[in-house]
Design a protein around this motif. Structure first.
Motif, PDB file in Angstrom:
ATOM      1  N   ARG A  53       0.830  -1.212   0.000  1.00 50.79           N
ATOM      2  CA  ARG A  53       0.000   0.000   0.000  1.00 50.79           C
ATOM      3  C   ARG A  53       0.858   1.253   0.000  1.00 50.79           C
ATOM      4  N   SER A  54       1.910   1.227   0.823  1.00 49.75           N
ATOM      5  CA  SER A  54       2.715   2.441   0.968  1.00 49.75           C
ATOM      6  C   SER A  54       3.528   2.743  -0.284  1.00 49.75           C
ATOM      7  N   VAL A  55       4.056   1.714  -0.957  1.00 49.95           N
ATOM      8  CA  VAL A  55       4.844   2.007  -2.148  1.00 49.95           C
ATOM      9  C   VAL A  55       3.955   2.587  -3.242  1.00 49.95           C
ATOM     10  N   LEU A  56       2.730   2.095  -3.358  1.00 49.88           N
ATOM     11  CA  LEU A  56       1.818   2.637  -4.359  1.00 49.88           C
ATOM     12  C   LEU A  56       1.337   4.034  -3.987  1.00 49.88           C
ATOM     13  N   THR A  57       1.116   4.239  -2.682  1.00 52.23           N
ATOM     14  CA  THR A  57       0.676   5.556  -2.220  1.00 52.23           C
ATOM     15  C   THR A  57       1.773   6.592  -2.415  1.00 52.23           C
ATOM     16  N   GLU A  58       2.977   6.274  -1.939  1.00 52.08           N
ATOM     17  CA  GLU A  58       4.087   7.230  -2.018  1.00 52.08           C
ATOM     18  C   GLU A  58       4.469   7.528  -3.461  1.00 52.08           C
ATOM     19  N   ALA A  59       4.269   6.561  -4.351  1.00 55.88           N
ATOM     20  CA  ALA A  59       4.575   6.776  -5.767  1.00 55.88           C
ATOM     21  C   ALA A  59       3.456   7.512  -6.492  1.00 55.88           C
ATOM     22  N   GLY A  60       2.361   7.810  -5.785  1.00 60.06           N
ATOM     23  CA  GLY A  60       1.246   8.548  -6.375  1.00 60.06           C
ATOM     24  C   GLY A  60       0.436   7.741  -7.367  1.00 60.06           C
ATOM     25  N   LEU A  61       0.390   6.416  -7.167  1.00 62.75           N
ATOM     26  CA  LEU A  61      -0.252   5.549  -8.152  1.00 62.75           C
ATOM     27  C   LEU A  61      -1.667   5.124  -7.774  1.00 62.75           C
ATOM     28  N   TRP A 263       9.663   5.495   0.497  1.00 63.46           N
ATOM     29  CA  TRP A 263       8.878   4.274   0.651  1.00 63.46           C
ATOM     30  C   TRP A 263       8.940   3.789   2.098  1.00 63.46           C
ATOM     31  N   GLY A 264      10.148   3.769   2.662  1.00 58.87           N
ATOM     32  CA  GLY A 264      10.314   3.274   4.023  1.00 58.87           C
ATOM     33  C   GLY A 264       9.525   4.072   5.040  1.00 58.87           C
ATOM     34  N   GLU A 265       9.491   5.382   4.860  1.00 56.35           N
ATOM     35  CA  GLU A 265       8.722   6.225   5.784  1.00 56.35           C
ATOM     36  C   GLU A 265       7.230   5.920   5.687  1.00 56.35           C
ATOM     37  N   GLY A 266       6.737   5.774   4.462  1.00 60.50           N
ATOM     38  CA  GLY A 266       5.328   5.432   4.283  1.00 60.50           C
ATOM     39  C   GLY A 266       5.010   4.040   4.796  1.00 60.50           C
ATOM     40  N   TRP A 267       5.933   3.119   4.612  1.00 60.77           N
ATOM     41  CA  TRP A 267       5.772   1.748   5.071  1.00 60.77           C
ATOM     42  C   TRP A 267       5.652   1.703   6.596  1.00 60.77           C
ATOM     43  N   ALA A 268       6.462   2.501   7.279  1.00 62.33           N
ATOM     44  CA  ALA A 268       6.394   2.546   8.743  1.00 62.33           C
ATOM     45  C   ALA A 268       5.040   3.060   9.206  1.00 62.33           C
ATOM     46  N   LEU A 273       5.484  -0.625  12.048  1.00 59.98           N
ATOM     47  CA  LEU A 273       6.869  -1.012  12.283  1.00 59.98           C
ATOM     48  C   LEU A 273       7.736   0.228  12.423  1.00 59.98           C
ATOM     49  N   PRO A 274       8.862   0.135  13.120  1.00 61.67           N
ATOM     50  CA  PRO A 274       9.743   1.301  13.259  1.00 61.67           C
ATOM     51  C   PRO A 274      10.275   1.751  11.899  1.00 61.67           C
ATOM     52  N   SER A 275      10.397   3.054  11.706  1.00 59.26           N
ATOM     53  CA  SER A 275      10.916   3.561  10.436  1.00 59.26           C
ATOM     54  C   SER A 275      12.363   3.130  10.216  1.00 59.26           C
ATOM     55  N   SER A 276      13.110   2.941  11.315  1.00 62.82           N
ATOM     56  CA  SER A 276      14.493   2.471  11.171  1.00 62.82           C
ATOM     57  C   SER A 276      14.521   1.105  10.489  1.00 62.82           C
ATOM     58  N   THR A 277      13.506   0.305  10.753  1.00 65.95           N
ATOM     59  CA  THR A 277      13.409  -1.015  10.131  1.00 65.95           C
ATOM     60  C   THR A 277      12.972  -0.906   8.681  1.00 65.95           C
TER      61      THR A 277
END
Length: 329
Positions: A53-61, A263-268, A273-277
């Motif tokens: 979800r986050s990769v598609l959201t952050e990519a504006g798709l 992507w990582g920030e949106g995924w967190a 999950l922690p953004s560091s992860t």
């Protein structure tokens, strides 16, 4: 062995165990042809804590789609296959082993695309900090948490075989990721076979040691797959939506190669999950969404044969029979 603070352990367990309300509702099913708000058709998409979800959201798709997406979150790939076979979801992403176990159970689904990670590494076997286990050979007689029918299960099987052992030489404890995490943290098991992002999370926050970090594709079934319900593929409109969605994934992961931190920030935010992860995993997990190739089929057939020979599935399967071509160029 060192331990994370109790509050951190509870946070990790909650993150691993979390299932959205939509995930719980997935068992109820819905008709993907039904119109959502605004009269658009609904595409039912299954996810894990995989950042889809986050990769598609952050990519504006996800803007102005010709369908609405109903997301359902699951703990691992096997229940996703079950949901697709029961026509409760239309499309989803799973690891290397769930399609094999699904086919062995005669589940009604198809593999429509491959997700090929460039580092060819997805799964690992973790031991606690300070453990006397430093190699796969040291696992003989040890108790190992693993989710049955997952890529972690496949990695454990192949890693043991590479070390001259079988699953009979260890004591597998078949646990879902949340339960595996809890057992690992409490010392109830000697090791944990698990996939990303849980590998990085456990290393960062529990001090876990990855004893298969240097093992590549020979023992790590790193290929992942986009699967679809057979019933959904037979509906022309839904099939078109699935094809469109797979194209979005192709675009999204091409974008993620150049934008891992976003992507990582949106995924967190999405997963808890922690953004560091998530940033660390997003940075290392460049991937390509591609058609299922003969090489992919051969790799999966070897894994399927290994599962059958080990007595982990009841019948031999032909992985090529699972592939539905034509949904991705």
């Amino acid at each position: 062995m060192s331990h994370a603070p109790a509050r951190t352990r509870r946070t990790l367990a909650a993150a691993a165990a979390s299932v959205t309300v939509l995930g719980l509702l997935a068992g109820c099913g819905s008709d993907s042809a039904d119109a959502g708000e605004g009269g658009k058709p609904v595409l039912r998409v299954g996810v894990q804590k995989d950042g889809i979800r986050s990769v598609l959201t952050e990519a504006g798709l996800l803007e102005d789609l010709p369908y609405e997406i109903e997301w359902s979150e699951f703990t691992a790939g096997p229940p996703i296959i079950e949901a697709a076979a029961a026509d409760q979801i239309d499309v989803a992403w799973v690891g290397s082993a769930p399609p094999i176990f699904g086919a062995a159970a005669d589940a009604a689904f198809k593999v429509v695309a491959t997700v090929e990670e460039r580092d060819q590494k997805q799964d690992s076997i973790l031991v606690p900090e300070g453990s006397d286990v430093t190699s796969v050979a040291d696992l003989k007689g040890k108790t190992i948490a693993v989710a049955k029918g997952t890529s972690g299960h496949g990695h454990l099987l192949l890693a043991l075989e590479d070390a001259g052992m079988t699953l009979d030489d260890v004591e597998p404890q078949y646990l879902a990721p949340a339960d595996g995490l809890a057992a690992f943290q409490s010392g109830e098991v000697d090791a944990w076979a698990i996939w990303e992002p849980f590998v990085t999370q456990a290393v960062q926050e529990d001090g876990a040691v990855n004893i298969t970090a240097d093992q590549g594709a020979a023992t790590d079934p790193y290929l992942q797959f986009e699967i679809a319900s057979s019933a959904s593929l037979e509906e022309e409109d839904t099939r078109e939506s699935i094809e469109h969605f797979v194209g979005l994934l192709e675009e999204g992961f091409a974008w993620a190669v150049d934008n891992p931190e976003k992507w990582g920030e949106g995924w967190a935010e999405e997963s808890g999950l922690p953004s560091s992860t998530t940033i660390a995993v997003a940075t290392s997990k460049a991937a390509d969404v591609v058609p299922v190739s003969e090489e992919h089929i051969a790799s999966e057939q070897q894994l399927a044969d290994a599962f059958f020979e080990a007595g982990e599935i009841p019948v031999e399967i032909d992985f090529a029979d699972l592939v539905e071509p034509g949904l991705i160029d």
